[in-house]
Design a protein around this motif. Structure first.
Motif, mmCIF file in Angstrom:
data_model
loop_
_atom_site.group_PDB
_atom_site.id
_atom_site.type_symbol
_atom_site.label_atom_id
_atom_site.label_comp_id
_atom_site.label_asym_id
_atom_site.label_seq_id
_atom_site.Cartn_x
_atom_site.Cartn_y
_atom_site.Cartn_z
ATOM 1 N N MET A 51 13.783 13.791 42.062
ATOM 2 C CA MET A 51 13.508 13.753 43.489
ATOM 3 C C MET A 51 13.463 12.309 43.984
ATOM 4 S SD MET A 51 10.588 16.682 44.105
ATOM 5 C CE MET A 51 10.379 16.239 45.811
ATOM 6 N N TYR A 52 12.844 11.448 43.183
ATOM 7 C CA TYR A 52 12.725 10.053 43.591
ATOM 8 C C TYR A 52 14.103 9.400 43.670
ATOM 9 C CZ TYR A 52 7.638 10.256 42.780
ATOM 10 O OH TYR A 52 6.299 10.549 42.831
ATOM 11 N N ASP A 53 14.953 9.690 42.697
ATOM 12 C CA ASP A 53 16.302 9.128 42.716
ATOM 13 C C ASP A 53 17.073 9.594 43.939
ATOM 14 O OD1 ASP A 53 15.833 7.745 40.372
ATOM 15 O OD2 ASP A 53 16.790 9.267 39.085
ATOM 16 N N GLU A 54 16.924 10.867 44.302
ATOM 17 C CA GLU A 54 17.591 11.395 45.493
ATOM 18 C C GLU A 54 17.104 10.670 46.740
ATOM 19 O OE1 GLU A 54 17.122 15.648 45.754
ATOM 20 O OE2 GLU A 54 17.933 15.937 43.735
ATOM 21 N N ILE B 215 11.083 6.016 48.576
ATOM 22 C CA ILE B 215 10.546 7.305 48.143
ATOM 23 C C ILE B 215 9.590 7.807 49.216
ATOM 24 C CG2 ILE B 215 9.189 8.520 46.392
ATOM 25 C CD1 ILE B 215 10.185 6.322 44.409
ATOM 26 N N ALA B 216 9.934 8.940 49.806
ATOM 27 C CA ALA B 216 9.126 9.517 50.879
ATOM 28 C C ALA B 216 7.801 10.034 50.331
ATOM 29 C CB ALA B 216 9.890 10.658 51.553
ATOM 30 N N ASN B 217 6.774 9.931 51.138
ATOM 31 C CA ASN B 217 5.459 10.413 50.721
ATOM 32 C C ASN B 217 5.460 11.923 50.472
ATOM 33 O OD1 ASN B 217 4.331 7.874 50.680
ATOM 34 N ND2 ASN B 217 3.645 7.985 52.805
ATOM 35 N N TYR B 218 6.263 12.684 51.205
ATOM 36 C CA TYR B 218 6.329 14.117 50.927
ATOM 37 C C TYR B 218 6.953 14.364 49.566
ATOM 38 C CZ TYR B 218 11.196 13.949 52.573
ATOM 39 O OH TYR B 218 12.525 13.643 52.757
ATOM 40 N N SER B 219 7.862 13.502 49.132
ATOM 41 C CA SER B 219 8.450 13.650 47.797
ATOM 42 C C SER B 219 7.426 13.366 46.715
ATOM 43 C CB SER B 219 9.648 12.716 47.628
ATOM 44 O OG SER B 219 10.696 13.114 48.473
ATOM 45 N N ARG B 220 6.569 12.390 46.971
ATOM 46 C CA ARG B 220 5.503 12.101 46.000
ATOM 47 C C ARG B 220 4.631 13.345 45.816
ATOM 48 N NH1 ARG B 220 5.586 6.489 45.494
ATOM 49 N NH2 ARG B 220 6.477 5.441 47.300
ATOM 50 N N SER C 85 6.692 16.296 44.223
ATOM 51 C CA SER C 85 7.119 16.056 42.848
ATOM 52 C C SER C 85 6.193 16.780 41.869
ATOM 53 C CB SER C 85 7.174 14.555 42.531
ATOM 54 O OG SER C 85 5.876 13.995 42.488
ATOM 55 N N LEU C 86 5.028 17.194 42.358
ATOM 56 C CA LEU C 86 4.126 18.003 41.539
ATOM 57 C C LEU C 86 4.695 19.405 41.310
ATOM 58 C CD1 LEU C 86 0.789 17.002 43.295
ATOM 59 C CD2 LEU C 86 1.663 16.157 41.091
ATOM 60 N N ARG C 87 5.521 19.863 42.236
ATOM 61 C CA ARG C 87 6.165 21.185 42.145
ATOM 62 C C ARG C 87 7.592 21.090 42.676
ATOM 63 N NH1 ARG C 87 3.165 25.837 41.981
ATOM 64 N NH2 ARG C 87 5.204 26.731 41.551
ATOM 65 N N PRO C 88 8.485 20.425 41.952
ATOM 66 C CA PRO C 88 9.846 20.199 42.445
ATOM 67 C C PRO C 88 10.615 21.478 42.734
ATOM 68 C CG PRO C 88 9.638 19.486 40.153
ATOM 69 C CD PRO C 88 8.264 19.837 40.639
ATOM 70 N N GLU C 89 10.315 22.559 42.027
ATOM 71 C CA GLU C 89 11.019 23.815 42.289
ATOM 72 C C GLU C 89 10.664 24.365 43.670
ATOM 73 O OE1 GLU C 89 7.123 24.995 40.392
ATOM 74 O OE2 GLU C 89 8.542 23.351 40.162
ATOM 75 N N VAL C 90 9.442 24.111 44.121
ATOM 76 C CA VAL C 90 9.039 24.538 45.464
ATOM 77 C C VAL C 90 9.770 23.692 46.509
ATOM 78 C CG1 VAL C 90 7.094 24.727 47.081
ATOM 79 C CG2 VAL C 90 6.807 25.383 44.672
ATOM 80 N N TYR C 91 9.874 22.405 46.249
ATOM 81 C CA TYR C 91 10.594 21.543 47.189
ATOM 82 C C TYR C 91 12.061 21.936 47.278
ATOM 83 C CZ TYR C 91 12.500 17.596 49.634
ATOM 84 O OH TYR C 91 13.160 16.826 50.561
ATOM 85 N N ARG C 92 12.685 22.238 46.154
ATOM 86 C CA ARG C 92 14.095 22.667 46.185
ATOM 87 C C ARG C 92 14.243 23.954 46.999
ATOM 88 N NH1 ARG C 92 13.845 20.676 41.003
ATOM 89 N NH2 ARG C 92 13.474 22.712 40.068
#
Length: 184
Positions: A1-4, A12-17, A20-27
């Motif tokens: 996520m950070y690389d994207e 690195i957006a704060n929402y990504s930080r 990143s605890l649940r990347p599958e939810v973000y996807r």
């Protein structure tokens, strides 16, 4: 996520930080919001989004989407008016009606009436376009509440884009520091 984020945003957006605890939810979120947004003009999407975010009192989302509106359609000062009382922003009746429905969905979806839907139809929206407004507001509730519950702050880039004073004025809920975190 950070690389994207680094590749697309340059930081690195704060929402990504947070997500990143649940990347599958973000996807899953990105897929959902992409499907919703893909059928709407940017201006309409952003107006519905800022109305829902302001109703939900999510300062992060109001600032982020206010920046999009300020970059494409309005001055930063007009965005402040949109965030606090869009009825006073000099918008066309269709824009006001869209924002009212988005706000109502975000806060009291059970109170949407046939009159609300008929008003949007009368202003030229199809049932699909009306449902898109509803989907924007409903999806915003998930994202805004997630960010707010975890005290995510708007990214420092917004202070650079809009000015720290405008960012401060766009705080509709949780306040945040005038000098937000610098870009990394």
């Amino acid at each position: 996520m950070y690389d994207e984020d680094l590749a697309s945003l340059g930081y690195i957006a704060n929402y990504s930080r947070l997500f990143s605890l649940r990347p599958e939810v973000y996807r899953a979120w990105k897929t959902l919001i992409g499907a919703v947004r893909g059928n709407m003009r940017l201006r309409r999407y952003e107006l519905a989004t800022i109305a829902a975010a302001a109703a939900l009192r999510c300062s992060y989302c109001v600032v982020a989407h206010g920046a999009v509106l300020a970059s494409n359609f309005f001055t930063p000062e007009q965005v402040v008016v949109l965030a606090h009382d869009f009825h006073e922003a000099g918008l066309e009746p269709v824009d006001v009606a869209i924002m009212e429905v988005a706000q109502k969905v975000a806060l009291r979806a059970h109170e949407i009436t046939e009159e609300d839907v008929d008003r949007l139809r009368g202003l030229g929206l199809s049932d699909t376009e009306i449902f898109d407004v509803v989907l924007v507001a409903a999806a915003r509730a998930f994202f805004s509440k997630s960010l707010d519950a975890m005290a995510a702050e708007p990214d420092g880039v917004y202070a650079e884009k809009l000015g720290a004073e405008v960012v401060t004025e766009l705080a509709v809920g949780r306040p945040f520091p005038l000098a937000m975190r610098p870009l990394e």
